[in-house]
Write a protein that holds these residues in place. Structure first.
Motif, PDB file in Angstrom:
ATOM      1  N   MET A 247       0.715  -1.237  -0.081  1.00 27.81           N
ATOM      2  CA  MET A 247       0.024  -0.163   0.035  1.00 27.81           C
ATOM      3  C   MET A 247       0.858   1.339   0.076  1.00 27.81           C
ATOM      4  N   VAL A 248       2.081   1.267   0.874  1.00 21.31           N
ATOM      5  CA  VAL A 248       2.563   2.427   1.207  1.00 21.31           C
ATOM      6  C   VAL A 248       3.398   2.625  -0.303  1.00 21.31           C
ATOM      7  N   LYS A 249       3.816   1.417  -0.933  1.00 18.93           N
ATOM      8  CA  LYS A 249       4.791   1.715  -2.118  1.00 18.93           C
ATOM      9  C   LYS A 249       3.841   2.362  -3.035  1.00 18.93           C
ATOM     10  N   SER A 250       2.737   2.042  -3.126  1.00 19.42           N
ATOM     11  CA  SER A 250       1.746   2.666  -4.357  1.00 19.42           C
ATOM     12  C   SER A 250       1.766   4.128  -3.863  1.00 19.42           C
ATOM     13  N   ALA A 251       1.567   4.610  -2.687  1.00 17.11           N
ATOM     14  CA  ALA A 251       1.449   5.932  -2.406  1.00 17.11           C
ATOM     15  C   ALA A 251       2.703   6.564  -2.873  1.00 17.11           C
ATOM     16  N   ASP A 252       4.009   5.915  -2.502  1.00 18.73           N
ATOM     17  CA  ASP A 252       5.235   6.375  -3.114  1.00 18.73           C
ATOM     18  C   ASP A 252       5.374   6.356  -4.582  1.00 18.73           C
ATOM     19  N   GLU A 253       4.731   5.542  -5.018  1.00 22.26           N
ATOM     20  CA  GLU A 253       4.807   5.647  -6.871  1.00 22.26           C
ATOM     21  C   GLU A 253       4.020   7.076  -7.347  1.00 22.26           C
ATOM     22  N   VAL A 254       3.257   7.559  -6.515  1.00 20.05           N
ATOM     23  CA  VAL A 254       2.394   8.920  -6.813  1.00 20.05           C
ATOM     24  C   VAL A 254       3.556   9.847  -6.506  1.00 20.05           C
ATOM     25  N   LEU A 255       4.147   9.857  -5.534  1.00 23.38           N
ATOM     26  CA  LEU A 255       5.088  11.027  -5.210  1.00 23.38           C
ATOM     27  C   LEU A 255       6.301  10.903  -5.925  1.00 23.38           C
ATOM     28  N   ILE A 256       6.718   9.705  -6.227  1.00 15.92           N
ATOM     29  CA  ILE A 256       8.190   9.404  -6.968  1.00 15.92           C
ATOM     30  C   ILE A 256       8.216   9.736  -8.318  1.00 15.92           C
ATOM     31  N   SER A 257       7.065   9.530  -8.874  1.00 15.44           N
ATOM     32  CA  SER A 257       6.866   9.791 -10.327  1.00 15.44           C
ATOM     33  C   SER A 257       7.033  11.357 -10.526  1.00 15.44           C
ATOM     34  N   GLY A 258       6.953  11.931  -9.273  1.00 12.69           N
ATOM     35  CA  GLY A 258       6.977  13.722  -9.506  1.00 12.69           C
ATOM     36  C   GLY A 258       8.608  13.938  -9.327  1.00 12.69           C
ATOM     37  N   VAL A 259       9.177  13.055  -8.835  1.00 15.65           N
ATOM     38  CA  VAL A 259      10.670  13.559  -8.663  1.00 15.65           C
ATOM     39  C   VAL A 259      11.376  13.892  -9.697  1.00 15.65           C
ATOM     40  N   LYS A 260      12.044  14.690  -9.897  1.00 10.13           N
ATOM     41  CA  LYS A 260      12.967  15.292 -10.978  1.00 10.13           C
ATOM     42  C   LYS A 260      14.176  14.138 -11.288  1.00 10.13           C
ATOM     43  N   GLU A 261      13.936  13.797 -12.492  1.00  9.19           N
ATOM     44  CA  GLU A 261      14.800  12.803 -12.951  1.00  9.19           C
ATOM     45  C   GLU A 261      16.058  13.625 -13.733  1.00  9.19           C
ATOM     46  N   VAL A 262      17.292  13.246 -13.250  1.00  8.74           N
ATOM     47  CA  VAL A 262      18.437  13.964 -13.918  1.00  8.74           C
ATOM     48  C   VAL A 262      18.901  13.145 -15.130  1.00  8.74           C
ATOM     49  N   ASP A 263      18.691  11.776 -15.216  1.00  7.34           N
ATOM     50  CA  ASP A 263      19.491  11.237 -16.477  1.00  7.34           C
ATOM     51  C   ASP A 263      18.355  10.724 -17.491  1.00  7.34           C
ATOM     52  N   ASP A 264      18.987  11.158 -18.601  1.00 10.10           N
ATOM     53  CA  ASP A 264      17.896  11.022 -19.664  1.00 10.10           C
ATOM     54  C   ASP A 264      17.326   9.853 -19.994  1.00 10.10           C
ATOM     55  N   PHE A 265      18.356   8.532 -19.785  1.00 10.86           N
ATOM     56  CA  PHE A 265      18.101   7.380 -20.051  1.00 10.86           C
ATOM     57  C   PHE A 265      16.815   7.126 -19.053  1.00 10.86           C
ATOM     58  N   PHE A 266      16.938   7.220 -18.069  1.00 15.12           N
ATOM     59  CA  PHE A 266      15.880   6.753 -16.907  1.00 15.12           C
ATOM     60  C   PHE A 266      14.775   7.633 -17.068  1.00 15.12           C
ATOM     61  N   GLU A 267      14.967   8.849 -17.511  1.00 19.33           N
ATOM     62  CA  GLU A 267      13.444   9.724 -17.770  1.00 19.33           C
ATOM     63  C   GLU A 267      12.766   9.093 -18.789  1.00 19.33           C
ATOM     64  N   GLN A 268      13.499   8.650 -19.987  1.00 20.69           N
ATOM     65  CA  GLN A 268      12.788   8.050 -21.031  1.00 20.69           C
ATOM     66  C   GLN A 268      12.207   6.686 -20.529  1.00 20.69           C
ATOM     67  N   GLU A 269      12.734   5.933 -19.846  1.00 22.18           N
ATOM     68  CA  GLU A 269      12.318   4.730 -19.412  1.00 22.18           C
ATOM     69  C   GLU A 269      11.109   4.496 -18.816  1.00 22.18           C
ATOM     70  N   LYS A 270      11.312   5.796 -17.738  1.00 25.89           N
ATOM     71  CA  LYS A 270      10.135   5.891 -16.849  1.00 25.89           C
ATOM     72  C   LYS A 270       8.898   6.350 -17.837  1.00 25.89           C
ATOM     73  N   THR A 271       8.913   7.233 -18.615  1.00 30.74           N
ATOM     74  CA  THR A 271       7.754   7.591 -19.458  1.00 30.74           C
ATOM     75  C   THR A 271       7.219   6.167 -20.122  1.00 30.74           C
ATOM     76  N   PHE A 272       8.168   5.655 -20.804  1.00 26.71           N
ATOM     77  CA  PHE A 272       7.883   4.573 -21.633  1.00 26.71           C
ATOM     78  C   PHE A 272       7.218   3.325 -20.922  1.00 26.71           C
ATOM     79  N   LEU A 273       7.874   3.130 -19.820  1.00 28.82           N
ATOM     80  CA  LEU A 273       7.274   1.940 -19.169  1.00 28.82           C
ATOM     81  C   LEU A 273       5.750   2.339 -18.423  1.00 28.82           C
ATOM     82  N   LEU A 274       5.539   3.375 -17.998  1.00 32.79           N
ATOM     83  CA  LEU A 274       4.256   3.959 -17.418  1.00 32.79           C
ATOM     84  C   LEU A 274       3.374   3.662 -18.492  1.00 32.79           C
TER      85      LEU A 274
END
Lengths: 393, 513
Positions: free
Chosen positions: A184-211
């Motif tokens: 449960m906590v993790k899902s709440a985290d998900e919401v917060l964390i998707s908002g975290v600023k991503e510094v790395d392009d690769f991960f930024e892309q991956e995040k968008t893609f995977l979601l």
């Protein structure tokens, strides 16, 4: 005792690419026993590694043991930077069981042949569910055994080797509740964390893609399931139709025996349904879960990033207050290290994941298309033969 | 032409009695029905006789025809005209009424109504084509609101000379069809002819159309009805006797038709029908007939079984149609979903393959839709038609029972009167006696006539039913065979298309790297 032979296993092993490459640790599930609700898998290991006591051994395991192993791996901090293979889903015999029940209730309305045929169909469906669940459990273990890091996990070894009942090590009720809460906590985290600023392009892309991909593939899986169900319904209808035609044929010339074509059509339709199920629906379902596992990796990394940023803030505060600076510095250093480690292994994992995915899709699409063609050609031959017979009469 | 036939020369009324025994589809002997009798006259005019006639008519070997031969040779032009319809010279003049109307494989139209001759004997005859094709098309909404109705164009193409022209069209509405059926049923059912039932009413369906909802379900309803009306008309004209009925001819030919009001469900006629139906059902249960002829019992049992099986089959096929439609919808949804997935996929080759898969599935969903339509219009509707036809068949058997009952009743009444007459002999009222005796004698004579008529009617209807059943069974076998072949061919087409689509997809899948 329902068992799976090597041949059919070859055909089944389709969803993921063949994993048993490394001869140093070969795992398979040669047979399984189905008792009421519980399935008992026989996990067989062949190994050349000295870390194991014997080179060749088997243990009985239940589904819950697999879940325990998966959860243990997920909760291991060291593996935070890895994609943990998704846990196999619980064996679900509800659908064929319900249908068997309904069939029993409707027995009076059917002829004997119809009932027998329907029963055979249901037994085949039951067997198919059974085979699928064995396959999915096997693949889970094989993913672990072919992973350079995870294959060395101590708990994994215990799982393979420990010849007593594992239940004492499994989660007790309290722990399970704890686990649920953590999710449960993790899902709440998900919401917060998707908002975290991503510094790395690769991960930024991956995040968008995977979601995005996750939600799409989840939808596709559901739709593919519906298609398969509709195919199965049509196959069942053909059974009823052929049964009635047979009784008509008994005292009538119109529905002559040639119309056993309908029964053969039913078989073909049934096979189309199950092939589509295996190649398409199962594929999508598996990768949906896999993508979830990849997302989990991202979130763990994002959490590490958040931790690192928090530790930075804490360090700044400590510097301001001139208190506990060395601890804060140490903490910050640790967080950074953890984050970097996660990022590094995460990148590797995600890249190989994509490769794996593409290969699996390719293989399954080719096989699906080939099977569809084969079945359609079969149907055409059957139908044309029947038409010839009817026209010549 | 039909008119002149009715004014047939009086000498031909002799044939009434001859024909009744011999004619394959004998006209009703009783003079109570005016219209069929007029048709009988027409038939007779065309019935020339020759050596073959005996072989055609299995029942009566009498030599009556010797006489008939001469009469007919003085024949009216009608006969020649009708004869000229049959191309095959092998057909002797006897058979015109039947051969003209004898269904033969119609090459001109490949709809479900390819026919075969309806009697073994006739199959030996040459290939005379039953050349009539009716199509129901162009449904048009006329009027507005609750008084609106659908008008259908009924086009007839034929070379049968019964008709004034070779090709003609009229506008008809649904109640016209019901009216036609109701007239035919009242004329022919009770003497043993299997009159094809009209398509069913549907208050819900029609209300939607009236209200003006131009959506898919109301379009489907109209199409379903149009198709059903077409099949109904074709079945009706396939029947050799019904084809010649003036009501049928009028229905097909005349531009104006009096409105059939009594077909409305809520009219007084409709209510009367319902009451009659209930009464009939009760009567059926009370009549205990001594079946002297095992054939009838056997056939009735056969039709009961057939009814059960066909209904069951119909249900299964309806379920098949439903599931196939579901499959089509699900496939379409999956196609959309796969397309979205393809868009989301970042690996280019896989993305393209997913889009291709989406396209294939979209085409396949259309295939399934078409197949579902074939399932329905070919298979399911055929079964529905036959379930309704069987009701008509069973009705005809019931009428036979009623005829028998009537005969028995007359007989019992006669018996009573005879007993009463005997009693009269012993009364002691001389003056009233003579009058009473005369009265009773009159009544007895009348009743004897009735009994004889009853017996004749019963024999007649039994004979008619035998012939009708034989024709019906042959039609049924041919009908089913044709439809099933068509249906299987539709399945073949679907599968072949599937092969094409997947074969096109395969290289795309292989191209993923």
């Amino acid at each position: 005792m329902t068992s799976i032979d090597e041949n059919s296993k070859e055909k089944l092993r389709s969803v993921s690419v063949d994993l048993n490459h490394d001869a140093s640790l070969l795992i398979d599930i040669p047979d399984a026993l189905c008792e009421r609700d519980k399935v008992k898998f026989t996990v067989h290991t062949k190994t050349t590694l000295s870390s194991f006591q014997k080179p060749d051994f088997s243990v009985p395991r239940q589904h819950e043991d697999f879940i325990w192993l998966h959860d243990t791996l997920v909760e291991t901090e060291d593996y935070a930077g890895l994609i943990i293979p998704p846990a196999p889903p619980k064996p679900d015999f509800d659908s064929p069981r319900d249908k068997m029940h309904k069939l029993g209730e409707g027995e009076a309305t059917m002829t004997k042949e119809e009932y027998t045929k329907m029963k055979q169909e249901l037994e085949a469906e039951y067997l198919a569910v059974f085979k699928k669940t064995v396959q999915v459990h096997e693949i889970f273990l094989q993913r672990l055994s072919s992973h350079p890091v995870l294959s060395k996990d101590r708990n994994f070894q215990i799982f393979l080797e420990y010849d007593q009942d594992l239940s004492v090590r499994r989660k007790n009720a309290k722990e399970m509740f704890g686990g649920f809460f953590k999710n449960m906590v993790k899902s709440a985290d998900e919401v917060l964390i998707s908002g975290v600023k991503e510094v790395d392009d690769f991960f930024e892309q991956e995040k968008t893609f995977l979601l995005d991909y996750y939600s799409k593939i989840k939808d596709s899986t559901a739709k593919a399931e519906k298609m398969t169900r509709a195919h199965k319904n049509i196959a069942d209808d053909y059974i009823h139709i052929s049964a009635t035609l047979n009784s008509l044929a008994a005292d009538d010339m119109t529905a002559n025996k040639n119309l056993n074509i309908i029964l053969s059509l039913q078989k073909v339709e049934g096979r189309v349904a199950s092939d589509q199920d295996l190649k398409l629906t199962e594929l999508l379902r598996y990768y949906m879960r896999d993508i979830q596992a990849a997302k989990d990796l991202l979130y763990r990394r994002a959490r590490a990033l958040a931790d690192y940023e928090n530790s930075n803030k804490a360090l700044d505060k400590a510097r301001l207050k001139s208190k506990d600076i060395p601890q804060a510095e140490e903490h910050q250093r640790q967080c950074l290290q953890k984050f970097d480690k996660l990022s590094e292994s995460g990148k590797k994992e995600l890249t190989s994941f994509k490769g794996r995915r593409v290969v699996a899709f390719r293989k399954n699409f080719i096989e699906m298309a080939e099977l569809e063609i084969k079945h359609a050609k079969n149907s055409v031959a059957l139908l044309q033969g029947c038409i010839e017979l009817l026209k010549s009469n | 032409m039909a008119d002149t036939a009715r004014d047939a020369p009086p000498e031909q009324t002799d044939f009434h009695e001859l024909e009744d025994g011999e004619e394959l589809f004998p006209e009703p002997a009783t003079t109570q029905e005016s219209q069929p009798a007029s048709l009988a006259a027409e038939d007779i005019s065309t019935n020339s006789n020759g050596p073959k006639q005996d072989s055609l008519f299995d029942d009566d070997p009498e030599d009556l025809f010797a006489e008939a031969t001469e009469e007919v040779s003085l024949d009216s032009p009608e006969r020649d005209v009708l004869l000229s319809d049959g191309p095959s010279p092998a057909i002797t003049p006897i058979t015109p009424p039947t051969s003209v109307i004898t269904p033969r494989i119609g090459h001109t139209h490949d709809d479900m109504f390819t026919h075969s001759s309806f009697d073994e004997i006739e199959e030996e005859e040459g290939g005379d084509s039953f050349d009539i094709h009716i199509s129901v098309s162009d449904p048009e909404k006329v009027g507005d609101g609750m008084n609106a109705y659908m008008a259908y164009k009924v086009t007839t193409k034929t070379s049968i000379s019964l008709f004034k022209r070779n090709e003609f069209a009229v506008k008809r509405r649904f109640s016209d069809f019901l009216g036609l059926h109701s007239k035919l049923a009242s004329k022919y059912l009770h003497i043993g002819y299997i009159v094809p039932p009209a398509p069913e009413k549907s208050i819900v369906g029609m209300t939607k159309v009236k209200v003006g909802k131009e959506d898919q379900s109301s379009n489907e309803f109209v199409e379903k009805r149009r198709s059903a009306l077409e099949r109904y008309l074709m079945r009706t004209v396939k029947h050799p006797i019904l084809l010649k009925d003036p009501d049928v001819l009028q229905f097909l030919e005349s531009s104006e038709l009096p409105r059939a009001v009594s077909t409305q469900a809520l009219s007084s006629a409709g209510l009367l029908r319902m009451v009659n139906k209930a009464a009939d059902a009760v009567n059926k249960m009370t009549i205990k007939m001594n079946e002297s002829d095992a054939w009838f019992e056997e056939k009735q049992q056969h039709f009961e079984n057939l009814d059960v099986q066909l209904r069951k089959l119909h249900t299964s096929v309806e379920s098949l149609v439903c599931h196939r439609k579901e499959l089509s919808v699900n496939t379409a949804q999956f196609a959309k979903s796969a397309a979205m997935l393809g868009n989301s996929e970042d690996h280019t080759a896989l993305s393209r393959a997913l889009s291709q898969l989406a396209e294939v599935e979209e085409k396949i969903d259309q295939l399934h839709q078409d197949q579902a339509n074939a399932d329905f219009y070919l298979f399911s509707e055929l079964l529905g038609d036959y379930v309704r036809l069987l009701t008509a068949v069973k009705g005809v058997f019931d009428h036979r029972m009623k005829t028998w009952q009537k005969w028995q009743d007359s007989q019992m009444l006669l018996q009573k009167k005879r007993e009463a007459e005997a009693k009269l002999q012993f009364t002691n009222k001389p003056d009233k006696l003579q009058q009473a005796k005369d009265e009773i004698k009159e009544e007895i004579e009348e009743l004897e006539g009735k009994v004889q008529q009853g017996e004749r009617d019963f024999e007649q209807i039994s004979k008619t039913i035998r012939k009708e059943v034989s024709r019906f069974e042959k039609e049924r076998v041919k009908d089913f065979k044709t439809i099933i072949i068509k249906y299987l061919e539709s399945l073949v087409q679907t599968q072949q298309q599937l092969i094409k689509y997947w074969e096109a997809f395969l290289p795309e899948a292989k191209a993923i790297s």
